[in-house]
Design a protein around this motif. Sequence first.
Motif, PDB file in Angstrom:
ATOM      1  N   GLY A  10      -7.247  -7.835  -8.897  1.00 25.60           N
ATOM      2  CA  GLY A  10      -7.529  -8.684  -7.741  1.00 25.60           C
ATOM      3  C   GLY A  10      -7.423  -7.916  -6.444  1.00 25.60           C
ATOM      4  O   GLY A  10      -8.318  -7.974  -5.596  1.00 25.60           O
ATOM      5  N   PHE A  11      -6.349  -7.161  -6.297  1.00 29.57           N
ATOM      6  CA  PHE A  11      -6.179  -6.376  -5.074  1.00 29.57           C
ATOM      7  C   PHE A  11      -7.080  -5.143  -5.051  1.00 29.57           C
ATOM      8  O   PHE A  11      -7.463  -4.686  -3.984  1.00 29.57           O
ATOM      9  N   LEU A  12      -7.465  -4.624  -6.226  1.00 30.60           N
ATOM     10  CA  LEU A  12      -8.434  -3.534  -6.277  1.00 30.60           C
ATOM     11  C   LEU A  12      -9.777  -4.020  -5.722  1.00 30.60           C
ATOM     12  O   LEU A  12     -10.387  -3.347  -4.886  1.00 30.60           O
ATOM     13  N   ALA A  18     -12.749  -4.731   1.617  1.00 32.09           N
ATOM     14  CA  ALA A  18     -12.111  -5.178   2.843  1.00 32.09           C
ATOM     15  C   ALA A  18     -11.763  -4.069   3.813  1.00 32.09           C
ATOM     16  O   ALA A  18     -10.616  -3.919   4.186  1.00 32.09           O
ATOM     17  N   PHE A  19     -12.734  -3.324   4.265  1.00 34.22           N
ATOM     18  CA  PHE A  19     -12.463  -2.292   5.253  1.00 34.22           C
ATOM     19  C   PHE A  19     -12.435  -2.911   6.631  1.00 34.22           C
ATOM     20  O   PHE A  19     -13.444  -3.408   7.114  1.00 34.22           O
ATOM     21  N   GLY A  20     -11.283  -2.902   7.294  1.00 28.75           N
ATOM     22  CA  GLY A  20     -11.171  -3.375   8.657  1.00 28.75           C
ATOM     23  C   GLY A  20     -11.065  -4.876   8.801  1.00 28.75           C
ATOM     24  O   GLY A  20     -10.804  -5.374   9.867  1.00 28.75           O
ATOM     25  N   LEU A  25     -10.758 -11.887   3.698  1.00 25.20           N
ATOM     26  CA  LEU A  25     -11.090 -11.722   2.285  1.00 25.20           C
ATOM     27  C   LEU A  25      -9.882 -11.983   1.402  1.00 25.20           C
ATOM     28  O   LEU A  25     -10.012 -12.522   0.301  1.00 25.20           O
ATOM     29  N   ALA A  26      -8.701 -11.604   1.874  1.00 26.12           N
ATOM     30  CA  ALA A  26      -7.476 -11.883   1.121  1.00 26.12           C
ATOM     31  C   ALA A  26      -7.256 -13.391   1.026  1.00 26.12           C
ATOM     32  O   ALA A  26      -6.886 -13.905  -0.040  1.00 26.12           O
ATOM     33  N   HIS A  27      -7.488 -14.086   2.110  1.00 26.30           N
ATOM     34  CA  HIS A  27      -7.357 -15.543   2.096  1.00 26.30           C
ATOM     35  C   HIS A  27      -8.315 -16.136   1.069  1.00 26.30           C
ATOM     36  O   HIS A  27      -7.934 -16.988   0.271  1.00 26.30           O
ATOM     37  N   MET A  57      -1.677  -6.374   5.210  1.00 21.44           N
ATOM     38  CA  MET A  57      -2.227  -6.502   3.864  1.00 21.44           C
ATOM     39  C   MET A  57      -1.430  -5.697   2.848  1.00 21.44           C
ATOM     40  O   MET A  57      -1.299  -6.113   1.698  1.00 21.44           O
ATOM     41  N   ILE A  58      -0.892  -4.575   3.257  1.00 14.93           N
ATOM     42  CA  ILE A  58      -0.011  -3.815   2.362  1.00 14.93           C
ATOM     43  C   ILE A  58       1.187  -4.688   2.008  1.00 14.93           C
ATOM     44  O   ILE A  58       1.544  -4.847   0.834  1.00 14.93           O
ATOM     45  N   ASN A  59       1.798  -5.271   3.023  1.00 16.12           N
ATOM     46  CA  ASN A  59       2.945  -6.150   2.802  1.00 16.12           C
ATOM     47  C   ASN A  59       2.556  -7.342   1.935  1.00 16.12           C
ATOM     48  O   ASN A  59       3.317  -7.758   1.055  1.00 16.12           O
ATOM     49  N   MET A  60       1.377  -7.911   2.183  1.00 21.05           N
ATOM     50  CA  MET A  60       0.927  -9.079   1.429  1.00 21.05           C
ATOM     51  C   MET A  60       0.726  -8.731  -0.043  1.00 21.05           C
ATOM     52  O   MET A  60       1.104  -9.495  -0.925  1.00 21.05           O
TER      53      MET A  60
END
Length: 178
Positions: A10-12, A18-20, A25-27, A57-60
């Motif tokens: 999913g995160f891959l 999701a650049f920038g 997109l995470a939502h 996003m790293i934290n998420m």
Amino acid sequence: MPTTMELFLGFLGLGMMAFGGALPLAHRMLVERRRWLSEEEFTEMLGLCQFLPGGNMINMSVAVGMRFRGVRGGIAGLLGLIAVPSMVVVLLGMLYERYQNDPLVAHLFAGLAAAAAGLLVAMAIKIVRQLRGSLPMLIVAAICFCAIALLRLPLLWTMLAMTPVSIFIVKIGKRVRK
């Protein structure tokens, strides 16, 4: 509950697209498509991730992974998120070093910045919709926006001042509803 592999994949996928502008997109991935988090859970987790040092996003990715699969899930989410972008950034850096004086490259980066800003505005609107039923929380959000965007106060100091205020407001709101 997602498996460790599902978290990684999913995160891959998120990291590949999701650049920038990863937040919208995470939502979409976490709330709308996979339904791993509710709107409220996403907003709360995003608030925590913004308060912590490091990229949101790293934290998420770590927070979501750890929520479902502990340390292994956190590592899977993180590695999934950063694998492809890390490789692409290295390759783009090599290309940019060679072609940095080309006017077309400057126009390309200006267009990318505009697209990223549009995605950020769209995400902010979605989050504000979550708060529309709570006037006190909308006021807290407006104060934070004014402090950071208009008054240019440091994010850290604004968050340190407003976090206890928002926690207090949520506590009072829950007591009033009971």
